[in-house]
Design an enzyme around this catalytic site. Structure first.
Site, PDB file in Angstrom:
ATOM      1  N   ASP A 127      17.719 -79.390 -54.449  1.00 19.89           N
ATOM      2  CA  ASP A 127      17.339 -79.283 -52.924  1.00 19.89           C
ATOM      3  C   ASP A 127      18.396 -78.792 -52.430  1.00 19.89           C
ATOM      4  O   ASP A 127      19.605 -79.047 -52.731  1.00 19.89           O
ATOM      5  CB  ASP A 127      17.257 -80.740 -52.351  1.00 19.89           C
ATOM      6  CG  ASP A 127      15.828 -81.520 -52.845  1.00 19.89           C
ATOM      7  OD1 ASP A 127      14.736 -80.483 -53.392  1.00 19.89           O
ATOM      8  OD2 ASP A 127      15.725 -82.617 -52.880  1.00 19.89           O
ATOM      9  N   HIS A 182      13.386 -77.393 -50.917  1.00 23.64           N
ATOM     10  CA  HIS A 182      13.147 -77.798 -52.461  1.00 23.64           C
ATOM     11  C   HIS A 182      12.692 -76.371 -53.356  1.00 23.64           C
ATOM     12  O   HIS A 182      11.756 -75.771 -52.886  1.00 23.64           O
ATOM     13  CB  HIS A 182      12.177 -78.902 -52.603  1.00 23.64           C
ATOM     14  CG  HIS A 182      11.711 -79.337 -53.879  1.00 23.64           C
ATOM     15  ND1 HIS A 182      12.234 -80.447 -54.358  1.00 23.64           N
ATOM     16  CD2 HIS A 182      10.763 -78.502 -54.501  1.00 23.64           C
ATOM     17  CE1 HIS A 182      11.591 -80.613 -55.717  1.00 23.64           C
ATOM     18  NE2 HIS A 182      10.578 -79.589 -55.725  1.00 23.64           N
ATOM     19  N   HIS A 235      15.533 -79.492 -45.453  1.00 24.34           N
ATOM     20  CA  HIS A 235      16.178 -79.086 -46.665  1.00 24.34           C
ATOM     21  C   HIS A 235      15.315 -78.140 -47.364  1.00 24.34           C
ATOM     22  O   HIS A 235      13.924 -77.970 -46.658  1.00 24.34           O
ATOM     23  CB  HIS A 235      16.501 -80.271 -47.674  1.00 24.34           C
ATOM     24  CG  HIS A 235      15.285 -80.843 -48.144  1.00 24.34           C
ATOM     25  ND1 HIS A 235      14.630 -81.734 -47.791  1.00 24.34           N
ATOM     26  CD2 HIS A 235      14.827 -80.751 -49.556  1.00 24.34           C
ATOM     27  CE1 HIS A 235      13.441 -82.162 -48.530  1.00 24.34           C
ATOM     28  NE2 HIS A 235      13.814 -81.729 -49.728  1.00 24.34           N
TER      29      HIS A 235
END
Length: 178
Positions: free
Chosen positions: A46, A138, A136
């Site tokens: 992440d 991933h 974020h």
């Protein structure tokens, strides 16, 4: 069956960070992270990024899967609990070595299934869609199991010093400069 003139991508010489050249980001969760990087996502990363940060192809590939139906106003657009898991916007690329890479929690998808993309090309913009605790990206490398989400496999980045595997808390800087 349909014929195509496009060539399958060559096996990559390595994988680069999914960030534009020169961009730095902190790893908010690395491999085998205690929160969600277990099981199929054991080898995921992440990247702590603000919404709208360009995510770029880690290697040349062909778009195999996308999902872009979660938009502003949807209950899973700004992150949500585990019930939001299937609603993360994503792009999955297939590479010349047969593996896949995924880019997940996107606010926007910039590519279409079947499209060939070069390393460093923007595939989407970071966000917080789906099962997410905040903005974020991933990313992970996977086997090709015939679905959009498969078992993750180890991923080393050419542009990360040492063994190529960043750890939680480490700041990395992209050299994904096509």
């Amino acid at each position: 069956a349909a014929c195509t003139q496009e060539q399958a991508p060559m096996p990559p010489p390595g994988y680069y960070l999914p960030l534009v050249c020169g961009k730095s980001a902190k790893i908010s969760q690395g491999n085998n992270g205690g929160f969600s990087h277990t099981g199929n996502a054991l080898y995921a990363f992440d990247f702590s990024l603000g919404v709208g940060t360009p995510m770029v192809a880690m290697a040349d590939g062909q778009v195999k899967y996308t999902f872009d139906k979660t938009g502003p106003g949807d209950p899973c657009y700004n992150g949500g609990g585990s019930s939001c898991f299937p609603y993360a916007n994503y792009v999955v690329l297939k590479h010349g070595d047969g593996s896949l890479t995924t880019y997940k929690h996107l606010s926007k998808v910039n590519v279409a299934v079947g499209q060939m993309v070069q390393r460093g090309a923007t595939v989407g913009l970071s966000g917080s869609t789906g099962y997410s605790t905040g903005p974020h990206a991933h990313v992970m490398r996977m086997t090709d199991c015939g679905k959009y989400s498969c078992q993750s496999i180890p991923l080393k980045f050419v542009d990360v010093s040492g063994n190529g595997v960043p750890v939680t808390g480490q700041t990395v800087t992209s050299k994904n400069c096509p």
